[in-house]
Motif scaffolding. Structure first.
Motif, short mmCIF file in Angstrom:
data_model
loop_
_atom_site.label_atom_id
_atom_site.label_comp_id
_atom_site.label_asym_id
_atom_site.label_seq_id
_atom_site.Cartn_x
_atom_site.Cartn_y
_atom_site.Cartn_z
N GLN A 68 0.80 -1.22 0.00
CA GLN A 68 0.00 0.00 0.00
C GLN A 68 0.84 1.27 0.00
OE1 GLN A 68 -2.99 -0.43 3.23
NE2 GLN A 68 -4.47 -0.46 1.56
N PHE A 69 2.11 1.17 0.40
CA PHE A 69 2.96 2.36 0.37
C PHE A 69 3.06 2.94 -1.05
CE2 PHE A 69 4.74 0.66 4.42
CZ PHE A 69 4.57 1.80 5.19
N ILE A 72 0.17 5.54 -2.26
CA ILE A 72 0.00 6.90 -1.74
C ILE A 72 1.18 7.80 -2.10
CG2 ILE A 72 -1.52 6.24 0.16
CD1 ILE A 72 1.02 6.37 1.94
N LEU A 73 1.89 7.44 -3.15
CA LEU A 73 3.02 8.27 -3.58
C LEU A 73 2.58 9.66 -3.99
CD1 LEU A 73 5.07 5.65 -5.65
CD2 LEU A 73 5.50 6.45 -3.31
N ASN A 76 -2.33 11.41 0.22
CA ASN A 76 -3.31 10.61 0.96
C ASN A 76 -4.58 10.42 0.14
OD1 ASN A 76 -1.46 10.74 3.04
ND2 ASN A 76 -2.51 12.38 4.12
N SER A 87 -3.27 6.92 4.62
CA SER A 87 -2.10 7.80 4.66
C SER A 87 -0.86 6.96 4.96
CB SER A 87 -2.27 8.87 5.74
OG SER A 87 -2.38 8.26 7.03
N ARG A 88 0.30 7.56 4.79
CA ARG A 88 1.57 6.84 5.03
C ARG A 88 1.70 6.43 6.49
NH1 ARG A 88 5.77 6.03 1.82
NH2 ARG A 88 7.76 5.43 2.75
N SER A 89 1.40 7.36 7.39
CA SER A 89 1.48 7.03 8.81
C SER A 89 0.44 5.98 9.18
CB SER A 89 1.28 8.29 9.66
OG SER A 89 0.02 8.87 9.42
N ILE A 91 -0.70 3.56 7.23
CA ILE A 91 -0.22 2.26 6.76
C ILE A 91 0.83 1.71 7.73
CG2 ILE A 91 1.03 1.07 4.92
CD1 ILE A 91 -0.19 3.10 2.96
N PHE A 92 1.70 2.59 8.23
CA PHE A 92 2.72 2.14 9.17
C PHE A 92 2.09 1.65 10.47
CE2 PHE A 92 6.00 2.80 12.44
CZ PHE A 92 7.01 2.01 11.90
N SER A 344 5.88 10.50 13.59
CA SER A 344 6.94 9.50 13.34
C SER A 344 7.55 9.04 14.66
CB SER A 344 8.02 10.09 12.44
OG SER A 344 7.49 10.50 11.20
N LEU A 499 8.62 5.96 7.56
CA LEU A 499 7.62 6.99 7.83
C LEU A 499 7.84 8.23 6.98
CD1 LEU A 499 7.66 6.49 11.67
CD2 LEU A 499 5.69 6.08 10.20
#
Length: 499
Positions: A68-69, A72-73, A76, A87-89, A91-92, A344, A499
């Motif tokens: 999924q990362f 979202i390049l 979001n 969002s990236r955060s 997904i983390f 992060s 992150l």
């Protein structure tokens, strides 16, 4: 009629487009069904098979999280008519939850008391998978309706997990207390949600117009509604004043369930909290109370209450329960200075805290299995009988305290640095109070964490009873976690670069 048909067509098209960003959750839903059907088909013989299916399925979900990362390049994505945010955060956070849940599913079968349940653990695996699905929704929820549904899905699964050992009166009592407190917090939060919806005219909190509409309402009324919703989220985070359920529930539940409740729902709740308060912090339209100051005060009181109460405990699980309240207060420091950097830092801190807490509870299970030790005093002399487990326990407790060179120290250092960076710009007395409290309560935590190494190595017991069953799997898990905590303490960028 034609307008309605076109609207239905657009809505369906939006749903199908959203599924591409929702694949891990789709697979989790399918995994829940597969585990449940496996249990129904094979009955009592399904224990190992359900465990294998659940663990293998979670590893597949972890792989889908990583993929999924790439989605979202370009930024979001809001999906399902603005109900969820990828969002990236986010997904983390999901990645952390899935990896920890995989470890916890393995851990479930290594507790003698839980494993001896007459119904077996097959049901518990399906409940855990359903809970993970709800945790994913909590991480992504940005709509008041999706927030409530996600929390309730996780809560119902948690109630079942706590009271799973129905033959144990203490476990049943803990489950009942959890349900009562949970029902009360759910009602409070739902009332707050209804007020926010009535004031703003929208369930979408992520958009600026919702905050604009709230600004037209009396600040006391809008602040009251916000407080009610935050109390509901705070129940999952277990910060003061909605922390009273934690010690009894954590002590009454099976140790692997305690490990589950004290880690992954808390991580999801922090992600949800960030999603909820961000629109109110990063806007000039909010006229209610200062959210930053409110969380600075809550964090300060939570750190003090959790750590000082833990000093008085003799039961290991109860001590770690109060300790988890103190860690919640410390993690709130990163929320007070909310930014991309602090998120992060918070993600890293929650990861290392969760690993250490699972490791500590796994070793509590190990000593309970091997020597029947559940109170700190019962650990006397066990350090010489079980040297590897005892050394691992010391390493994990060092990380929970926040001493070098463990990941716990690095995590606390990052949080202090984030808060101090903002303090240099604002010179806020609240941030200064928060940092002082964080430093003092870290010292206080030494007084109760050191009880375990003290009894393991420096106190003697005339005779130690050793059980015939060796908990080799728990020992391997504790060694692995100890190694990871040292490794992440030296190389934190391995996590932060995601992150």
């Amino acid at each position: 009629m034609h307008d309605l048909l076109s609207h239905i067509s657009e809505s369906l098209s939006s749903v199908f487009d959203s599924i591409a960003f929702f694949k891990p959750e789709v697979y989790l839903a399918l995994l829940f069904i597969v585990v449940m059907i496996t249990d129904l088909i094979f009955g009592k013989r399904s224990l190992k098979l359900c465990r294998i299916v659940a663990c293998a399925g979670l590893l597949l979900v972890v792989y889908l999280d990583l993929k999924q990362f790439a989605l979202i390049l370009d930024g979001n994505h809001l999906i399902f008519s603005n109900m969820l945010l990828l969002s990236r955060s986010g997904i983390f956070f999901k990645l952390i939850i899935d990896l920890l849940s995989f470890i916890l599913l393995l851990y479930f079968g290594w507790d003698n008391k839980l494993n001896g349940h007459q119904k077996g653990l097959s049901d518990l695996y399906s409940i855990a998978i359903a809970s993970v699905f709800g945790l994913h929704l909590m991480v992504m929820a940005v709509n008041l309706l999706s927030i409530y549904l996600a929390i309730e899905m996780v809560s119902i699964a948690s109630y079942l997990m706590v009271a799973y050992r129905t033959e144990n009166a203490f476990s049943t009592e803990a489950g009942l207390k959890y349900v009562l407190f949970g029902a009360a917090s759910s009602a409070i939060m739902l009332y707050g949600i209804s007020l926010l919806y009535g004031f703003s005219g929208s369930l979408d909190i992520i958009f600026k117009y919702s905050i604009q509409h709230l600004s037209a309402v009396n600040p006391v009324s809008s602040s009251f509604a916000m407080i009610l919703v935050l109390l509901g989220i705070g129940f999952k985070l277990s910060f003061v004043p909605v922390h009273f359920w934690v010690p009894d529930v954590y002590q009454g539940a099976s140790t692997p369930v305690t490990a589950y409740l004290s880690t992954v729902p808390k991580i999801a709740a922090f992600a949800l909290l960030i999603n909820f308060i961000s629109p109110f912090i990063f806007t000039t339209y909010w006229k209610g109370f200062d959210i930053g100051i409110a969380f600075a005060l809550i964090g300060t009181v939570t750190m003090v209450a959790g750590n000082f109460a833990a000093v008085l405990q003799t039961n290991v699980k109860r001590m770690l329960a109060y300790s988890s309240i103190g860690h919640t207060g410390f993690a709130l420091m990163a929320v007070v200075v909310l930014s991309l950097h602090s998120v992060s830092v918070l993600s890293y801190y929650l990861l290392v805290y969760a690993l250490a807490n699972i490791g500590a509870l796994a070793l509590a299970t190990y000593f309970a299995n091997e020597a029947g030790a559940e109170d700190v005093e019962e650990y006397r002399g066990l350090g010489l009988k079980y040297p590897i487990a005892s050394v691992c326990f010391v390493i994990i407790l060092i990380s929970l305290t926040g001493l070098p060179v463990t990941a716990g120290f690095t995590g606390k250092l990052f949080v202090f640095s984030a808060v101090y960076g903002v303090y240099q710009q604002t010179h806020s007395i609240w941030l200064m109070l928060l940092m002082i409290t964080g430093a003092l309560t870290t010292v206080v935590s030494l007084f109760y964490y050191i009880k375990i190494p003290l009894n393991l190595f420096l106190k003697r017991k005339e005779m130690v009873e050793i059980s015939n069953k060796k908990s080799v799997n728990l020992l391997i898990l504790s060694i692995f976690i100890s190694f990871i905590l040292i490794l992440l303490g030296i190389f934190p960028h391995w996590v932060l670069q995601l992150l």
